[in-house]
Design a protein around this motif. Structure first.
Motif, short mmCIF file in Angstrom:
data_model
loop_
_atom_site.label_atom_id
_atom_site.label_comp_id
_atom_site.label_asym_id
_atom_site.label_seq_id
_atom_site.Cartn_x
_atom_site.Cartn_y
_atom_site.Cartn_z
N VAL A 21 -30.98 -25.43 -37.63
CA VAL A 21 -31.62 -24.15 -37.29
C VAL A 21 -33.14 -24.25 -37.41
CG1 VAL A 21 -31.91 -21.73 -37.97
CG2 VAL A 21 -29.62 -22.72 -37.84
N SER A 22 -33.63 -24.80 -38.50
CA SER A 22 -35.09 -24.86 -38.69
C SER A 22 -35.75 -25.72 -37.62
CB SER A 22 -35.45 -25.35 -40.09
OG SER A 22 -34.99 -26.66 -40.31
N ARG A 23 -35.10 -26.79 -37.21
CA ARG A 23 -35.69 -27.64 -36.15
C ARG A 23 -35.70 -26.92 -34.81
NH1 ARG A 23 -35.45 -33.93 -36.79
NH2 ARG A 23 -36.41 -33.63 -34.76
N LEU A 24 -34.64 -26.17 -34.52
CA LEU A 24 -34.63 -25.40 -33.27
C LEU A 24 -35.74 -24.36 -33.30
CD1 LEU A 24 -30.81 -24.83 -32.64
CD2 LEU A 24 -32.33 -26.35 -31.37
N VAL A 25 -35.85 -23.63 -34.39
CA VAL A 25 -36.86 -22.58 -34.51
C VAL A 25 -38.27 -23.16 -34.46
CG1 VAL A 25 -37.78 -20.80 -36.07
CG2 VAL A 25 -35.31 -20.99 -35.69
N ASP A 26 -38.47 -24.33 -35.04
CA ASP A 26 -39.80 -24.96 -35.04
C ASP A 26 -40.29 -25.30 -33.63
OD1 ASP A 26 -39.99 -24.80 -37.77
OD2 ASP A 26 -39.50 -26.91 -38.14
N GLY A 27 -39.38 -25.35 -32.66
CA GLY A 27 -39.77 -25.67 -31.29
C GLY A 27 -40.48 -24.54 -30.57
N TYR A 28 -40.47 -23.36 -31.15
CA TYR A 28 -41.12 -22.21 -30.50
C TYR A 28 -42.60 -22.18 -30.89
CZ TYR A 28 -36.52 -20.98 -29.03
OH TYR A 28 -35.28 -21.03 -28.43
N ARG B 54 -37.05 -36.22 -21.07
CA ARG B 54 -38.39 -35.83 -21.51
C ARG B 54 -38.30 -34.71 -22.55
NH1 ARG B 54 -37.91 -34.51 -16.41
NH2 ARG B 54 -38.73 -32.43 -16.75
N ARG B 55 -39.42 -34.37 -23.15
CA ARG B 55 -39.46 -33.25 -24.10
C ARG B 55 -39.30 -31.92 -23.37
NH1 ARG B 55 -40.27 -31.27 -28.93
NH2 ARG B 55 -41.80 -29.66 -29.38
N HIS B 56 -39.95 -31.78 -22.21
CA HIS B 56 -39.80 -30.58 -21.39
C HIS B 56 -38.74 -30.87 -20.35
CE1 HIS B 56 -44.10 -29.03 -22.42
NE2 HIS B 56 -43.34 -29.21 -23.47
N VAL B 57 -37.68 -30.07 -20.33
CA VAL B 57 -36.52 -30.34 -19.48
C VAL B 57 -36.22 -29.15 -18.58
CG1 VAL B 57 -35.47 -32.02 -21.07
CG2 VAL B 57 -34.96 -29.58 -21.33
N ASP B 58 -35.28 -29.35 -17.66
CA ASP B 58 -34.86 -28.30 -16.74
C ASP B 58 -33.60 -27.57 -17.19
OD1 ASP B 58 -36.97 -28.83 -14.99
OD2 ASP B 58 -35.83 -30.37 -13.93
N PHE B 59 -32.88 -28.15 -18.14
CA PHE B 59 -31.66 -27.50 -18.63
C PHE B 59 -31.40 -27.91 -20.07
CE2 PHE B 59 -30.32 -31.56 -16.99
CZ PHE B 59 -29.42 -32.01 -17.93
N LEU B 60 -30.60 -27.09 -20.74
CA LEU B 60 -30.21 -27.35 -22.12
C LEU B 60 -28.71 -27.06 -22.25
CD1 LEU B 60 -33.19 -25.52 -23.84
CD2 LEU B 60 -32.81 -28.01 -23.84
N GLY B 61 -28.02 -27.87 -23.04
CA GLY B 61 -26.59 -27.67 -23.25
C GLY B 61 -26.34 -26.67 -24.37
N PHE C 41 -36.57 -30.04 -25.38
CA PHE C 41 -35.44 -30.86 -25.82
C PHE C 41 -35.87 -31.73 -26.99
CE2 PHE C 41 -32.98 -34.88 -25.43
CZ PHE C 41 -31.74 -34.36 -25.76
N ASP C 42 -35.15 -31.64 -28.09
CA ASP C 42 -35.41 -32.44 -29.28
C ASP C 42 -34.21 -33.36 -29.50
OD1 ASP C 42 -35.80 -33.54 -31.79
OD2 ASP C 42 -35.98 -31.63 -32.83
N PRO C 43 -34.28 -34.61 -29.01
CA PRO C 43 -33.12 -35.51 -29.09
C PRO C 43 -32.73 -35.89 -30.52
CG PRO C 43 -35.06 -36.74 -28.44
CD PRO C 43 -35.45 -35.28 -28.45
N ASP C 44 -33.62 -35.68 -31.47
CA ASP C 44 -33.33 -36.04 -32.85
C ASP C 44 -32.64 -34.92 -33.62
OD1 ASP C 44 -34.47 -38.59 -32.55
OD2 ASP C 44 -36.47 -37.74 -32.87
N ASN C 45 -32.57 -33.74 -33.05
CA ASN C 45 -31.86 -32.62 -33.70
C ASN C 45 -30.48 -32.52 -33.08
OD1 ASN C 45 -31.42 -30.49 -35.43
ND2 ASN C 45 -32.25 -28.99 -34.02
#
Length: 180
Positions: free
Chosen positions: A63-70, A107-114, A158-162
């Motif tokens: 959760v914290s890693r997802l939130v840190d992306g904003y 890439r870090r900036h992507v066109d879709f997220l799962g 997109f954060d591949p490490d999270n």
């Protein structure tokens, strides 16, 4: 807050979760993942809503890693990748390796997220009307939402490490049907 949406399951998972403190269990007749996700986020109170699936295990910092992306108001969604929850199975390892290789090239900036590992601000979900419930099966509703977010100008991160650990399919023919 943790909200679990039971989309018409036939096992004892909802009862097990209802016995745990701090988990809200919501139920609906089987209407598919898009409707389940919409019921969940519309019943939540958070400004950022994180989604995962019942066959995934989020890591402790998920959760914290997802939130840190904003990092600014243009970020409309943040997602991560897969880890493997059942490495003892040969087919699962093969599936995981193929996904891992694909994610390494993203890439870090992507066109879709799962939606197995994703978050969206409530305001974005409200603006876009959430997931399109005409997608009755998994795999399509998440791409559709991401494409709509991009279309109105949001950036997707997109954060591949999270990663969330996923129980990959262990049956060859089941996997072939899923891919088809």
């Amino acid at each position: 807050e943790i909200i679990f949406v039971d989309d018409g399951s036939t096992d004892s998972t909802p009862a097990i979760l209802a016995a745990q403190s701090g988990i809200t269990v919501l139920a609906q007749e089987n209407r598919g993942p898009a409707a389940a996700r919409n019921l969940g986020w519309r019943s939540s109170s958070g400004e950022i809503v994180c989604f995962t699936d019942s066959d995934c295990i989020p890591n402790r910092k998920w959760v914290s890693r997802l939130v840190d992306g904003y990092v600014d108001s243009r970020v409309g969604g943040v997602g991560g990748g897969y880890d493997i929850a059942n490495p003892e199975n040969w087919l699962s390892r093969c599936i995981h390796e193929e996904i891992r290789e694909r994610h390494l090239g993203m890439r870090r900036h992507v066109d879709f997220l799962g939606s197995f590992d994703v978050s969206y601000p409530r305001k974005v979900l409200e603006q876009l009307g959430g997931f399109d419930e005409s997608f009755r099966r998994a795999s399509g509703e998440d791409n559709d939402l991401a494409y709509r977010a991009k279309k109105v100008g949001y950036t997707l991160i997109f954060d591949p490490d999270n990663c969330v650990a996923h129980f990959h399919t262990e049956g060859f023919w089941r996997y072939m049907r899923q891919q088809f």
